[in-house]
Design a protein around this motif. Structure first.
Motif, mmCIF file in Angstrom:
data_model
loop_
_atom_site.group_PDB
_atom_site.id
_atom_site.type_symbol
_atom_site.label_atom_id
_atom_site.label_comp_id
_atom_site.label_asym_id
_atom_site.label_seq_id
_atom_site.Cartn_x
_atom_site.Cartn_y
_atom_site.Cartn_z
ATOM 1 N N VAL A 151 0.817 -1.213 0.000
ATOM 2 C CA VAL A 151 0.000 0.000 0.000
ATOM 3 C C VAL A 151 0.853 1.268 0.000
ATOM 4 C CG1 VAL A 151 -1.951 -1.119 1.129
ATOM 5 C CG2 VAL A 151 -0.176 -0.036 2.527
ATOM 6 N N GLY A 152 2.157 1.117 -0.238
ATOM 7 C CA GLY A 152 3.040 2.278 -0.220
ATOM 8 C C GLY A 152 3.446 2.701 1.171
ATOM 9 N N HIS A 207 6.063 5.797 2.461
ATOM 10 C CA HIS A 207 5.445 6.738 3.402
ATOM 11 C C HIS A 207 6.358 6.949 4.601
ATOM 12 C CE1 HIS A 207 2.807 8.185 6.589
ATOM 13 N NE2 HIS A 207 2.834 7.012 7.194
ATOM 14 N N PRO A 243 -0.960 5.941 4.050
ATOM 15 C CA PRO A 243 -1.470 5.891 2.674
ATOM 16 C C PRO A 243 -2.941 5.496 2.624
ATOM 17 C CG PRO A 243 0.647 4.766 2.848
ATOM 18 C CD PRO A 243 0.209 5.073 4.243
ATOM 19 N N VAL A 244 -3.599 5.827 1.523
ATOM 20 C CA VAL A 244 -5.045 5.665 1.414
ATOM 21 C C VAL A 244 -5.498 4.217 1.563
ATOM 22 C CG1 VAL A 244 -4.972 5.519 -1.113
ATOM 23 C CG2 VAL A 244 -7.075 6.267 0.029
ATOM 24 N N LEU A 245 -4.713 3.254 1.094
ATOM 25 C CA LEU A 245 -5.120 1.856 1.167
ATOM 26 C C LEU A 245 -4.699 1.173 2.463
ATOM 27 C CD1 LEU A 245 -4.395 0.581 -2.469
ATOM 28 C CD2 LEU A 245 -6.549 1.420 -1.509
ATOM 29 N N CYS A 266 -6.436 4.169 -9.622
ATOM 30 C CA CYS A 266 -6.495 5.510 -9.032
ATOM 31 C C CYS A 266 -6.606 6.557 -10.144
ATOM 32 C CB CYS A 266 -5.269 5.767 -8.171
ATOM 33 S SG CYS A 266 -3.724 5.894 -9.102
ATOM 34 N N THR A 285 1.420 2.210 -6.566
ATOM 35 C CA THR A 285 1.313 1.778 -5.174
ATOM 36 C C THR A 285 -0.084 1.993 -4.619
ATOM 37 O OG1 THR A 285 3.624 2.431 -4.905
ATOM 38 C CG2 THR A 285 2.391 1.989 -2.905
ATOM 39 N N HIS A 286 -0.840 2.913 -5.196
ATOM 40 C CA HIS A 286 -2.154 3.263 -4.664
ATOM 41 C C HIS A 286 -3.296 2.487 -5.312
ATOM 42 C CE1 HIS A 286 0.077 6.385 -2.735
ATOM 43 N NE2 HIS A 286 0.402 6.954 -3.880
ATOM 44 N N CYS A 287 -2.999 1.608 -6.250
ATOM 45 C CA CYS A 287 -4.080 0.906 -6.938
ATOM 46 C C CYS A 287 -3.548 -0.362 -7.594
ATOM 47 C CB CYS A 287 -4.729 1.808 -7.989
ATOM 48 S SG CYS A 287 -3.656 2.209 -9.409
ATOM 49 N N ARG A 298 5.632 7.285 -7.209
ATOM 50 C CA ARG A 298 4.421 6.612 -6.721
ATOM 51 C C ARG A 298 4.400 5.126 -7.085
ATOM 52 N NH1 ARG A 298 1.664 8.368 -11.584
ATOM 53 N NH2 ARG A 298 0.090 6.812 -12.227
#
Length: 736
Positions: free
Chosen positions: A16-17, A21, A63-65, A105, A127-129, A167
């Motif tokens: 999820v990154g 982060h 991170p968002v996920l 994303c 990393t976000h999707c 990213r």
């Protein structure tokens, strides 16, 4: 060697990154040290001036996920680099959470439609999707343990992958047209997307390989194409799922802010939305007031929808009753009779996942699958010492549940276990989850029905077995989802579903229970009525209507409505008790009422009659009465009131509304009495009938200001059964 902190982060923190982060956060705060993945999650060794502030920011700016369960630290002396580095992963095994697959994303979607090396590339991700669980073959989550291992990165992708500021840093599925998976159309050549759209616009059916399996796609606006798909798939009435942009969805349905947010969630579920305009043919979802929509959730889907310029039917690519197809050769073999063309790709799917199905009003997950699995749920207080448990669920809507380290992992929807292919998928999922999550159960839990394949599998494990009554498991699942503590007071459970074996040997399904995780007692139930023909009564609603009307003293009405049926033989069988088991099932009562309002034939899918009844219901503030004193909830008064309305010419839609209101009033009244007497502290609503939004809303309204537990993240139907079984087994183990 320097003094510092060893910091442990647990939760959904791999893939999820999270490491970049931490890297960026540490550099920003002037720390030295390292971060890495290991089987327990993310490990950080750091030194610097404001370690407390650093720890506080880890979860606050995640991170968002990511889903952070815990951040702990201890002091020590470490050999640290001068700067801050991302170190290689350590160890193998699984104590951390695995991230579900995530929809593309906004950055990646923009990239595939803009000039650049990934323009038009169907496997763009970051990393976000992108894919996670569907490509995962082992932990820790690294490229070598995914189905992307077959695609060595080119120099450009490798540079992105190794740059912590990018990213795509350590995005395991990172790829581009030079090094990654590719798509093609069979038969055909040239541009695969353009060729697919040509087939679809000509009214053809295309098998599209996606994230967790194949879909069968057709032009949703072409009634002839939809009818062709129904004929080929032998699926005459079950609603089809749809895919389109938000603008396409708004043209057909009313979309609230909550529903738009749910559509745009990284899980990208199918969301049930109320029709607002008849812009699509009725054959997409015959007789239904809602449509199931999802947004494009992979670059391939975005490219396809954009090129098509309109919505597509996207239904699971499978033979009737079998699991979704995931392999190319399997698709050619099994879907060749359905599809005119195949949109293929060469990235293997590690595990099949159907699309999740959800609703926003009231919020509820109806089918827990892609995007939601393998997300975990925290166990309530009191379960901290629970052993590892494996629960097998039921026969229908099969899903298993694993308990470990204070978390419950409710597995993905598998289907009906009486189908051989689904049974094989169930056994494969059992092995898969055990290996991926390093799960070694101390005991197993199952339904008490000896004929369920899941029950038989539980007993074959050679471990201690806890059998849990079907409706107790439903109630316990609702309690656990809502965090009801193990040591808390009793709950009044209203459990309404199709069928579940009761400890008295009869078939239950319309119950008011009083109890907790350790046990329940039955305080209310629908008056038992025969199911003429046994299992046939579940498929042919008129059989239930016959039995209900006869039991209510309305045999003459039944004769007039069903005169062309073999009524005499069935009545003889009921009197003799031959293949006519007694049931208190609310599901069968729904079927019976649908039959008297005109549902004449056999159900082509489970719940068809009841869904149609909900779709046409118009509540008018009147509720049909249900009688009874202690225990039995008599349905006779309901049928008598309906017969009077029928004779008076009351509209079928109004009668359907009064039926829903009558059930809600009768069951909520029993539960309210238990709370007001002090016997129960809250009410829990569970069972498949509570997927009926109207019934749920009416019941909540009738319960008023009482504390009420409902399902949101766990299916109310048998898809949530295993969670309830697992916590009941764990509670008994913890309590000795």
């Amino acid at each position: 060697m320097v003094e510092g902190w060893r910091i442990r982060v647990r939760g959904q923190v791999q893939g999820v990154g999270f490491r970049p982060h931490i890297w960026q956060l540490a550099r920003e705060m002037g720390l030295r040290g390292r971060v890495l993945n290991d089987p327990e999650g993310v490990l950080i060794e750091a030194a610097g001036d404001d370690l407390a502030g650093f720890v506080a920011a880890i979860a606050q700016r995640a991170p968002v996920l990511a889903r952070v369960d815990a951040v702990t630290h201890e002091g020590g002396v470490f050999d640290l680099p001068e700067g801050f580095e991302i170190a290689p992963s350590r160890g193998q095994g699984a104590e951390t959470r695995v991230t579900p697959d995530a929809a593309s994303c906004a950055d990646c979607v923009a990239e595939i439609f803009a000039p650049g090396r990934r323009q038009g590339y169907a496997f763009t991700n970051c990393t976000h999707c992108g894919p996670r669980f569907t490509i995962l073959q082992g932990l820790p989550y690294d490229r070598a343990r995914t189905t992307m291992a077959d695609f060595p990165m080119c120099a450009a992708c490798r540079a992105e992958y190794e740059n912590p500021a990018d990213r795509r840093f350590h995005a395991q599925p990172v790829a581009c047209p030079d090094c990654g998976p590719r798509i093609w159309l069979e038969p055909g050549g040239g541009d695969a997307i353009a060729g697919t759209v040509a087939v679809l616009r000509a009214g053809g059916i295309v098998a599209v390989k996606g994230l967790g399996g194949f879909h069968l796609a057709c032009d949703a606006g072409n009634s002839e194409a939809v009818a062709l798909l129904r004929a080929r798939k032998r699926r005459p009435g079950k609603p089809f799922a749809l895919m389109g942009t938000v603008e396409m969805i708004r043209a057909a349905c009313a979309v609230s802010a909550e529903e738009e947010a749910q559509l745009g969630d990284p899980a990208a579920p199918i969301v049930l939305l109320r029709k607002a305009a008849e812009v699509l043919p009725d054959c997409v979802a015959p007789g239904q007031a809602v449509l199931g929509w999802m947004l494009p959730y992979t670059p391939l889907h975005h490219l396809l929808i954009a090129a098509m310029g309109g919505p597509l039917v996207m239904t699971s690519g499978n033979l009737s009753g079998e699991p979704q197809v995931i392999g190319n050769a399997e698709a050619r073999d099994k879907l060749g009779g359905f599809a005119d063309a195949f949109l293929m790709h060469d990235r293997e799917i590690a595990r099949r996942l159907d699309d999740s199905v959800e609703r926003a009003h009231p919020p509820m997950i109806l089918r827990r699958a892609r995007g939601r699995v393998p997300g975990t749920l925290p166990l309530p207080d009191g379960f901290g010492d629970a052993p590892q448990v494996l629960a097998y669920g039921g026969q229908m809507k099969a899903a298993m549940c694993l308990l470990k380290n204070g978390q419950a992992l409710l597995g993905h929807h598998l289907g009906e276990l009486d189908e051989a292919q689904t049974w094989e998928a169930f056994l494969a999922a059992e092995r898969d989850y055990a290996a991926l999550f390093d799960h070694v159960p101390a005991l197993v839990a199952c339904d008490m029905h000896p004929g369920y394949r899941a029950t038989q599998a539980a007993h074959a494990r050679g471990l201690p077995v806890v059998e849990v009554q079907h409706h107790h498991a439903h109630m316990a699942a609702c309690m656990a989802e809502n965090g009801w503590p193990l040591g808390a007071g009793k709950v009044a459970g209203i459990v309404l579903d199709g069928l579940g074996l009761g400890p008295d040997g009869t078939v239950w399904g319309g119950e008011v229970l009083l109890g907790d995780y350790l046990g329940v007692e039955r305080r209310g139930w629908l008056s038992p009525v025969a199911m003429p023909g046994g299992d046939m009564a579940s498929r042919e609603p008129w059989r239930n209507a016959l039995a209900q009307l006869d039991a209510a003293g309305l045999s003459d009405v039944a004769d007039g409505m069903f005169g062309g049926r073999p009524l005499t033989l069935l009545r003889q069988a009921v009197r003799a008790g031959v293949n006519a088991p007694l049931t208190s099932s609310a599901g069968r009562l729904f079927d019976a009422f649908a039959a008297v309002l005109g549902f004449a034939g056999a159900q082509s899918y489970e719940g068809e009659a009841a869904m149609g009844l909900e779709a046409r219901a118009l509540p008018d503030g009147v509720a049909y009465p249900l009688g009874g004193t202690e225990g039995v909830i008599e349905t006779g008064p309901l049928w008598q009131a309906w017969a009077q309305d029928r004779a008076a010419g009351v509209a079928a839609e109004v009668m359907a509304g009064r039926f829903h209101a009558g059930l809600a009033a009768a069951f909520s009244g029993r539960a309210r009495a238990l709370v007001e007497s002090g016997a129960a502290e809250a009410v829990a609503l569970s069972g498949g009938c509570f997927q009926n939004a109207l019934l749920l809303e009416l019941t909540l309204a009738a319960l008023g200001d009482l504390p009420v537990l409902i399902h949101r993240k766990v299916p109310a139907n048998d898809g949530g059964l295993a969670l309830g079984q697992a916590v009941v087994a764990a509670a008994r183990a913890v309590s000795g």
